[in-house]
Write a protein that holds these residues in place. Structure first.
Motif, PDB file in Angstrom:
ATOM      1  N   GLU A  80      52.088-101.467  30.765  1.00  0.00           N
ATOM      2  CA  GLU A  80      50.795-101.497  31.434  1.00  0.00           C
ATOM      3  C   GLU A  80      50.779-100.392  32.484  1.00  0.00           C
ATOM      4  O   GLU A  80      51.731-100.237  33.249  1.00  0.00           O
ATOM      5  CB  GLU A  80      50.561-102.851  32.106  1.00  0.00           C
ATOM      6  N   ILE A  81      49.697 -99.639  32.534  1.00  0.00           N
ATOM      7  CA  ILE A  81      49.574 -98.524  33.472  1.00  0.00           C
ATOM      8  C   ILE A  81      48.498 -98.861  34.490  1.00  0.00           C
ATOM      9  O   ILE A  81      47.377 -99.232  34.109  1.00  0.00           O
ATOM     10  CB  ILE A  81      49.187 -97.234  32.715  1.00  0.00           C
ATOM     11  N   PRO A  82      48.798 -98.756  35.798  1.00  0.00           N
ATOM     12  CA  PRO A  82      47.765 -99.029  36.801  1.00  0.00           C
ATOM     13  C   PRO A  82      46.725 -97.914  36.810  1.00  0.00           C
ATOM     14  O   PRO A  82      47.058 -96.730  36.777  1.00  0.00           O
ATOM     15  CB  PRO A  82      48.546 -99.085  38.114  1.00  0.00           C
ATOM     16  N   ILE A  83      45.451 -98.292  36.846  1.00  0.00           N
ATOM     17  CA  ILE A  83      44.363 -97.316  36.848  1.00  0.00           C
ATOM     18  C   ILE A  83      43.922 -97.011  38.273  1.00  0.00           C
ATOM     19  O   ILE A  83      43.853 -95.856  38.671  1.00  0.00           O
ATOM     20  CB  ILE A  83      43.179 -97.829  36.012  1.00  0.00           C
ATOM     21  N   CYS A  84      43.604 -98.047  39.041  1.00  0.00           N
ATOM     22  CA  CYS A  84      43.186 -97.825  40.432  1.00  0.00           C
ATOM     23  C   CYS A  84      43.444 -99.082  41.248  1.00  0.00           C
ATOM     24  O   CYS A  84      43.684-100.157  40.709  1.00  0.00           O
ATOM     25  CB  CYS A  84      41.718 -97.424  40.504  1.00  0.00           C
ATOM     26  N   GLN A 104      43.827-102.655  39.221  1.00  0.00           N
ATOM     27  CA  GLN A 104      43.219-102.703  37.896  1.00  0.00           C
ATOM     28  C   GLN A 104      44.193-102.036  36.924  1.00  0.00           C
ATOM     29  O   GLN A 104      44.576-100.904  37.102  1.00  0.00           O
ATOM     30  CB  GLN A 104      41.881-101.983  37.866  1.00  0.00           C
ATOM     31  N   TRP A 105      44.590-102.795  35.872  1.00  0.00           N
ATOM     32  CA  TRP A 105      45.566-102.313  34.905  1.00  0.00           C
ATOM     33  C   TRP A 105      44.849-101.796  33.664  1.00  0.00           C
ATOM     34  O   TRP A 105      43.699-102.122  33.406  1.00  0.00           O
ATOM     35  CB  TRP A 105      46.523-103.438  34.521  1.00  0.00           C
ATOM     36  N   SER A 106      45.570-101.020  32.874  1.00  0.00           N
ATOM     37  CA  SER A 106      45.005-100.508  31.627  1.00  0.00           C
ATOM     38  C   SER A 106      44.783-101.672  30.661  1.00  0.00           C
ATOM     39  O   SER A 106      45.494-102.676  30.690  1.00  0.00           O
ATOM     40  CB  SER A 106      45.945 -99.490  30.998  1.00  0.00           C
ATOM     41  N   ARG A 107      43.779-101.552  29.819  1.00  0.00           N
ATOM     42  CA  ARG A 107      43.391-102.554  28.822  1.00  0.00           C
ATOM     43  C   ARG A 107      42.947-103.879  29.422  1.00  0.00           C
ATOM     44  O   ARG A 107      42.944-104.893  28.772  1.00  0.00           O
ATOM     45  CB  ARG A 107      44.499-102.790  27.812  1.00  0.00           C
ATOM     46  N   HIS A 108      42.580-103.896  30.704  1.00  0.00           N
ATOM     47  CA  HIS A 108      42.039-105.097  31.333  1.00  0.00           C
ATOM     48  C   HIS A 108      40.773-104.714  32.065  1.00  0.00           C
ATOM     49  O   HIS A 108      40.652-103.615  32.572  1.00  0.00           O
ATOM     50  CB  HIS A 108      43.037-105.717  32.314  1.00  0.00           C
TER      51      HIS A 108
END
Length: 110
Positions: A80-84, A104-108
């Protein structure tokens, strides 16, 4: 009581609710017939309304994910990659300050 199935343990650690079940039919003013699985065939399927809890669906958990966009590692984990960062807050507990961060994580969704 003889021949009555109990839901797990007694006392403090007893389960409060046992799974979401579909209501089949309303019987009387305050009782409902539930659709129970075959493993609970020894449990009576009519319950008083006070024994039931409203089940609210979380739309985020029901979101359909395209399987091609998920990269599964060899050990069956995903990255999972953090977006912001959505929010920052700090809680004061006596002599400690605990920083809280909502990410906010990627794909969520947000």
């Amino acid at each position: 009581m003889k021949g009555v199935q109990q839901f797990g343990r007694w006392g403090k650690l007893a389960p409060r609710y046992v799974g979401p079940f579909r209501i089949i039919k309303r019987i009387g003013v305050v009782s409902y017939r539930l659709e129970l699985p075959a493993s609970m065939s020894s449990v009576h399927d009519i319950f008083h309304i006070l024994m039931l809890k409203k089940h609210l669906r979380d739309e985020e958990q029901q979101r359909v994910i395209d399987a091609s966009e998920i990269e599964i590692q060899d050990d069956l984990t995903t990255v999972e990659i953090p977006i912001c960062i959505l929010a920052k807050e700090s809680k004061n507990l006596r002599n400690k300050v605990i920083p809280l961060v909502k990410v906010q994580w990627s794909r969520h969704g947000a």
